[in-house]
Design a protein around this motif. Structure first.
Motif, PDB file in Angstrom:
ATOM      1  N   TYR A 103      16.604  21.217  35.369  1.00 32.16           N
ATOM      2  CA  TYR A 103      16.726  20.787  36.760  1.00 32.16           C
ATOM      3  C   TYR A 103      16.103  21.810  37.697  1.00 32.16           C
ATOM      4  N   PRO A 104      15.308  21.345  38.653  1.00 32.88           N
ATOM      5  CA  PRO A 104      14.636  22.287  39.562  1.00 32.88           C
ATOM      6  C   PRO A 104      15.559  22.727  40.699  1.00 32.88           C
ATOM      7  N   TRP A 105      15.304  23.921  41.190  1.00 28.05           N
ATOM      8  CA  TRP A 105      16.015  24.487  42.318  1.00 28.05           C
ATOM      9  C   TRP A 105      15.015  24.779  43.433  1.00 28.05           C
ATOM     10  N   LEU A 106      15.477  24.755  44.660  1.00 26.81           N
ATOM     11  CA  LEU A 106      14.678  25.247  45.767  1.00 26.81           C
ATOM     12  C   LEU A 106      14.978  26.742  45.870  1.00 26.81           C
ATOM     13  N   ALA A 107      13.964  27.565  45.659  1.00 24.62           N
ATOM     14  CA  ALA A 107      14.156  29.011  45.575  1.00 24.62           C
ATOM     15  C   ALA A 107      13.450  29.708  46.731  1.00 24.62           C
ATOM     16  N   VAL A 108      14.097  30.736  47.280  1.00 25.99           N
ATOM     17  CA  VAL A 108      13.525  31.571  48.341  1.00 25.99           C
ATOM     18  C   VAL A 108      13.546  33.008  47.850  1.00 25.99           C
ATOM     19  N   THR A 109      12.373  33.617  47.728  1.00 26.50           N
ATOM     20  CA  THR A 109      12.250  34.953  47.135  1.00 26.50           C
ATOM     21  C   THR A 109      12.551  36.020  48.184  1.00 26.50           C
ATOM     22  N   LEU A 110      13.818  36.258  48.437  1.00 28.06           N
ATOM     23  CA  LEU A 110      14.232  37.227  49.447  1.00 28.06           C
ATOM     24  C   LEU A 110      13.910  38.659  49.042  1.00 28.06           C
ATOM     25  N   ASN A 111      13.565  38.890  47.776  1.00 27.57           N
ATOM     26  CA  ASN A 111      13.266  40.244  47.309  1.00 27.57           C
ATOM     27  C   ASN A 111      11.827  40.674  47.604  1.00 27.57           C
ATOM     28  N   GLU A 112      11.042  39.829  48.259  1.00 30.96           N
ATOM     29  CA  GLU A 112       9.659  40.176  48.609  1.00 30.96           C
ATOM     30  C   GLU A 112       9.555  40.535  50.086  1.00 30.96           C
ATOM     31  N   GLU A 113       8.499  41.266  50.435  1.00 29.63           N
ATOM     32  CA  GLU A 113       8.314  41.644  51.832  1.00 29.63           C
ATOM     33  C   GLU A 113       8.158  40.407  52.704  1.00 29.63           C
ATOM     34  N   PHE A 114       7.354  39.449  52.232  1.00 27.22           N
ATOM     35  CA  PHE A 114       7.197  38.173  52.920  1.00 27.22           C
ATOM     36  C   PHE A 114       7.760  37.089  51.997  1.00 27.22           C
ATOM     37  N   PRO A 115       9.044  36.731  52.137  1.00 28.22           N
ATOM     38  CA  PRO A 115       9.663  35.764  51.219  1.00 28.22           C
ATOM     39  C   PRO A 115       8.913  34.443  51.171  1.00 28.22           C
ATOM     40  N   GLY A 120      11.861  26.276  41.704  1.00 32.48           N
ATOM     41  CA  GLY A 120      12.191  27.181  40.603  1.00 32.48           C
ATOM     42  C   GLY A 120      12.919  26.450  39.493  1.00 32.48           C
ATOM     43  N   ARG A 121      12.641  26.852  38.260  1.00 31.70           N
ATOM     44  CA  ARG A 121      13.327  26.317  37.082  1.00 31.70           C
ATOM     45  C   ARG A 121      13.756  27.472  36.184  1.00 31.70           C
ATOM     46  N   GLY A 122      14.578  27.169  35.206  1.00 30.91           N
ATOM     47  CA  GLY A 122      14.945  28.165  34.213  1.00 30.91           C
ATOM     48  C   GLY A 122      15.958  29.166  34.729  1.00 30.91           C
ATOM     49  N   ALA A 123      15.948  30.348  34.101  1.00 28.14           N
ATOM     50  CA  ALA A 123      16.924  31.386  34.430  1.00 28.14           C
ATOM     51  C   ALA A 123      16.719  31.891  35.850  1.00 28.14           C
ATOM     52  N   LYS A 124      17.833  32.186  36.494  1.00 29.52           N
ATOM     53  CA  LYS A 124      17.762  32.686  37.864  1.00 29.52           C
ATOM     54  C   LYS A 124      17.431  34.174  37.868  1.00 29.52           C
ATOM     55  N   ARG A 125      16.721  34.592  38.920  1.00 28.01           N
ATOM     56  CA  ARG A 125      16.317  35.983  39.040  1.00 28.01           C
ATOM     57  C   ARG A 125      17.073  36.665  40.175  1.00 28.01           C
ATOM     58  N   LYS A 126      17.280  37.941  40.009  1.00 31.52           N
ATOM     59  CA  LYS A 126      17.987  38.713  41.026  1.00 31.52           C
ATOM     60  C   LYS A 126      17.118  38.816  42.273  1.00 31.52           C
ATOM     61  N   GLY A 127      17.752  38.696  43.443  1.00 26.23           N
ATOM     62  CA  GLY A 127      17.028  38.817  44.702  1.00 26.23           C
ATOM     63  C   GLY A 127      16.407  37.525  45.179  1.00 26.23           C
ATOM     64  N   PRO A 133      21.136  22.320  42.232  1.00 35.77           N
ATOM     65  CA  PRO A 133      19.873  21.777  41.734  1.00 35.77           C
ATOM     66  C   PRO A 133      19.571  20.372  42.257  1.00 35.77           C
ATOM     67  N   TYR A 134      18.277  20.009  42.204  1.00 37.23           N
ATOM     68  CA  TYR A 134      17.824  18.683  42.613  1.00 37.23           C
ATOM     69  C   TYR A 134      17.502  17.859  41.361  1.00 37.23           C
ATOM     70  N   SER A 135      17.448  16.554  41.545  1.00 37.38           N
ATOM     71  CA  SER A 135      17.128  15.690  40.407  1.00 37.38           C
ATOM     72  C   SER A 135      15.646  15.739  40.083  1.00 37.38           C
ATOM     73  N   HIS A 136      14.810  15.878  41.098  1.00 35.26           N
ATOM     74  CA  HIS A 136      13.367  15.834  40.886  1.00 35.26           C
ATOM     75  C   HIS A 136      12.685  16.900  41.740  1.00 35.26           C
ATOM     76  N   GLY A 311      28.638  31.801  31.935  1.00 40.20           N
ATOM     77  CA  GLY A 311      28.327  33.073  32.581  1.00 40.20           C
ATOM     78  C   GLY A 311      26.994  33.110  33.288  1.00 40.20           C
ATOM     79  N   GLU A 312      26.000  32.340  32.812  1.00 38.26           N
ATOM     80  CA  GLU A 312      24.678  32.372  33.422  1.00 38.26           C
ATOM     81  C   GLU A 312      24.649  31.644  34.764  1.00 38.26           C
ATOM     82  N   HIS A 313      25.638  30.773  35.019  1.00 38.57           N
ATOM     83  CA  HIS A 313      25.626  29.966  36.230  1.00 38.57           C
ATOM     84  C   HIS A 313      26.868  30.207  37.087  1.00 38.57           C
ATOM     85  N   ALA A 314      27.474  31.409  36.956  1.00 41.64           N
ATOM     86  CA  ALA A 314      28.712  31.683  37.678  1.00 41.64           C
ATOM     87  C   ALA A 314      28.517  31.616  39.184  1.00 41.64           C
ATOM     88  N   GLU A 315      27.344  32.011  39.652  1.00 43.69           N
ATOM     89  CA  GLU A 315      27.133  32.021  41.100  1.00 43.69           C
ATOM     90  C   GLU A 315      27.050  30.620  41.686  1.00 43.69           C
TER      91      GLU A 315
END
Length: 663
Positions: A103-115, A120-127, A133-136, A311-315
């Motif tokens: 399932y895809p997620w709408l991801a915002v890369t807050l860990n970059e200078e210009f987010p 996004g799919r798969g494992a979540k990344r820190k920051g 999730p969305y259906s499509h 544990g991978e989806h606790a947040e």
């Protein structure tokens, strides 16, 4: 088929305490894991008159050859241990809530200078902040396209961003007003961060406040006769309302909940989850699983939550979980979820009002998903069953081969020889069981010898692990667990090679089959069927037979063997290409001073292939960790010199296929 009375624990030996129990078959494979408030009451229920048990429970207790248990302190510990063991052992009789979609997620890369906002799919990344999730994925892109008009944040890839920086011109989105173009300095990092914060706040549910602010600004602009600005704000408000219309308002503002509903029949259960954030449906997901026991609705809800909130989806755990029926251990489940989330989580059944109406909507979706799944699967299940039965008859097997392993060899003119092992269970790929082999003991392009080494290594490992299972030093430390575990004590991972296949298939004709047969006979493995599939006429060869078995072209059994062979070939080729890319990169960079193995691997991780590395600029190489301008220049010069010598064509000697560089 075992009689449950032969392994029934002695009266009084089962403790009347909470715990987790495991049923094992004659090969010591764990086939079922369960938990209970009272081990004595629960386990006794399995040894009643077998005619009174659910059909699938009957099959489980007659397949099992032993039962063992572990006592724990409370129900929460039992819940956690049960889920841990289900993931560790993957028991065949436990309901497996396997989601067949990513399932895809709408991801915002807050860990970059210009987010950046992206799918996004798969494992979540820190920051990185996630919504969904969305259906499509297209639903995310539609929403983002509408919101970028109001929140013109960056949505381009790193490559496009760097290119725009270099040429001093923004991409198309910058020209049409859907990006504030931080790449060319139209906004500062601080101004762009404010846009990103507004974007995230809006998606998090603070919609009413933001729209009211825009309406005030629009009226103020109109009062000051700034009509163009007022018109632009009006269009922004319309865009936001269109985006909101795509997520129906279902609950009051601030509501943070997941709504779980089930639809089941005697064989399968469909699960649907609606994620409600800020009072709006932000995502939907679901799956269908086989029912392997007679679990009630409450127990199936509990299993679905354990799958959903591991544990991978606790947040992703919300403040409230709405379910159709409470689990038997509802307090323990709520306690476990609260620990995972770090704050209080309520699990309850909605009785009336908007939440009850939403639950009914989710239940309708679960029923529709189950009906659609059964319509699609009916023919597929029948076909797979027929394919296995055809193979049993054609190859004169004692039983249908529920687990089939297939092997293939790939090499490049006798170098970089590799082998693949793919596994199909019940006619479907089981990719977690796939294995790769690097052949080192064979010189030149000798597929027969390579096949002999591959089969020898696989079944030597099988014999070693079977022997290890009987070794007293790896027996379980739990005194109630009589016998060893199918888990490696060093790594903690299941002993995958300890499980015998129902059929071994090799890619090739009589020479490859003979090599595999000799390897198995030399190891004393004479109880596992073997065959080979030759490409030219799709003939099936058996060891020691002068004539092949010819399956009809319309045979489902032949089609299954072809799928196995093609999957093994694909898996071997992908492994071979990966190793060849690494070898070519290392060879091309041999003359660069000070470039060791670690930095060569860093280059390969960053660019993926020699072709992409050759097209990289000095600045792009210098951006790789551990590289500077001087080393990057040396790399570019070495690759330019290496380019002048045309490489020999890469050919797979097994198939004659030309392997394209960088593919």
């Amino acid at each position: 088929m075992a009689d449950p009375a032969t392994y029934r624990p002695a009266p009084g030996s089962i403790p009347d305490a909470p715990g987790v129990y495991r049923f094992r078959d004659a090969q010591r494979q764990v086939i079922y894991v369960g938990k209970a408030k009272s081990l004595r009451a629960r386990l006794s229920s399995y040894f009643q008159d077998i005619a009174g048990l659910h059909p699938r429970t009957q099959q489980m207790v007659t397949t099992a050859a032993s039962v063992e248990w572990t006592v724990v302190s409370n129900e929460v510990e039992a819940l956690q241990l049960e889920y841990t063991w289900i993931k560790e052992y993957d028991p065949r009789f436990n309901v497996k809530y396997r989601d067949d979609k990513s399932y895809p997620w709408l991801a915002v890369t807050l860990n970059e200078e210009f987010p950046r906002v992206m799918v996004g799919r798969g494992a979540k990344r820190k920051g990185v902040r996630y919504f969904g999730p969305y259906s499509h994925a297209w639903a995310i892109r539609e929403t983002v396209d509408l919101l970028l008009r109001v929140f013109p944040m960056r949505s381009c890839s790193n490559g496009v961003f760097k290119r725009s920086e270099q040429i001093g011109r923004p991409c198309l989105l910058g020209y049409i007003g859907k990006c504030s173009a931080p790449c060319v300095g139209r906004v500062s990092p601080e101004e762009h961060r404010e846009i990103v914060d507004d974007f995230c706040s809006f998606l998090a549910g603070n919609t009413t406040t933001y729209i009211k602010r825009l309406e005030r600004d629009m009226k103020a602009a109109a009062g000051e006769q700034e009509y163009e600005r007022a018109a632009r704000l009006r269009d922004d408000i319309d865009a936001l309302r269109k985006a909101l219309d795509k997520n129906a308002v279902v609950l009051g503002d601030g509501t943070d909940a997941d709504v779980i509903a089930l639809a089941d029949d005697p064989l399968e259960v469909g699960v649907q989850i609606f994620s409600v954030r800020g009072g709006r449906i932000r995502g939907q997901r679901g799956w269908v699983a086989d029912k392997t026991d007679d679990a009630g609705t409450g127990e199936m809800v509990e299993r679905a939550m354990m799958k959903l909130y591991d544990g991978e989806h606790a947040e992703a755990i919300p403040r409230e979980v709405l379910v159709p029926a409470l689990p038997d251990d509802a307090d323990a489940v709520a306690d476990w979820l609260s620990r995972q989330r770090g704050s209080q989580v309520a699990v309850r059944v909605p009785q009336r009002g908007d939440k009850r109406s939403l639950m009914e909507t989710v239940e309708r979706n679960a029923k529709q998903a189950l009906i659609l799944h059964k319509t699609k699967r009916a023919s597929d299940l029948t076909t797979r069953t027929r394919a296995l039965e055809e193979l049993q008859v054609a190859l004169d097997l004692p039983e249908a081969p529920l687990r089939i392993e297939c092997y293939d060899i790939s090499n490049l003119q006798g170098t970089e020889v590799v082998a693949s092992m793919v596994v199909f269970e019940d006619g479907l790929p089981r990719k977690s069981e796939y294995r790769r082999f690097v052949i080192r003991g064979v010189e030149g392009q000798n597929d027969v010898a390579s096949m002999h080494e591959t089969i020898t290594r696989r079944f030597r490992r099988y014999l070693d692990e079977r022997a290890a299972l009987a070794a007293p030093e790896i027996a379980s430390e739990d005194p109630a667990a009589d016998g060893p575990r199918l888990v490696d004590p060093d790594t903690g991972k299941p002993r995958k090679f300890a499980y015998a296949p129902g059929l071994v298939v090799v890619d090739g004709g009589p020479p490859q089959v003979a090599a595999a047969h000799d390897a198995m006979v030399a190891l004393g493995v004479d109880d596992i069927p073997l065959c080979g599939l030759a490409k030219r006429l799709e003939e099936v060869w058996l060891p020691g037979e002068e004539d092949p078995v010819i399956l009809p072209r319309t045979s489902e059994g032949l089609y299954l063997l072809q799928r196995l062979r093609d999957e093994a070939h694909r898996f071997a080729i992908s492994h071979h290409r990966g190793r060849r890319s690494r070898t070519m990169v290392e060879s091309a960079l041999d003359d660069v001073p000070g470039l060791g193995e670690v930095r060569r691997k860093a280059l390969l991780r960053r660019f993926g292939s020699l072709k992409k590395l050759r097209s990289a600029t000095v600045d792009e190489i210098a951006a790789v960790p551990g590289f500077g301008p001087r080393t990057a220049t040396a790399v570019v010069e070495a690759l330019a010199q290496d380019r002048s010598t045309p490489p020999a064509p890469a050919i797979n000697m097994t198939t004659g296929e030309i392997l394209e560089e960088g593919s």
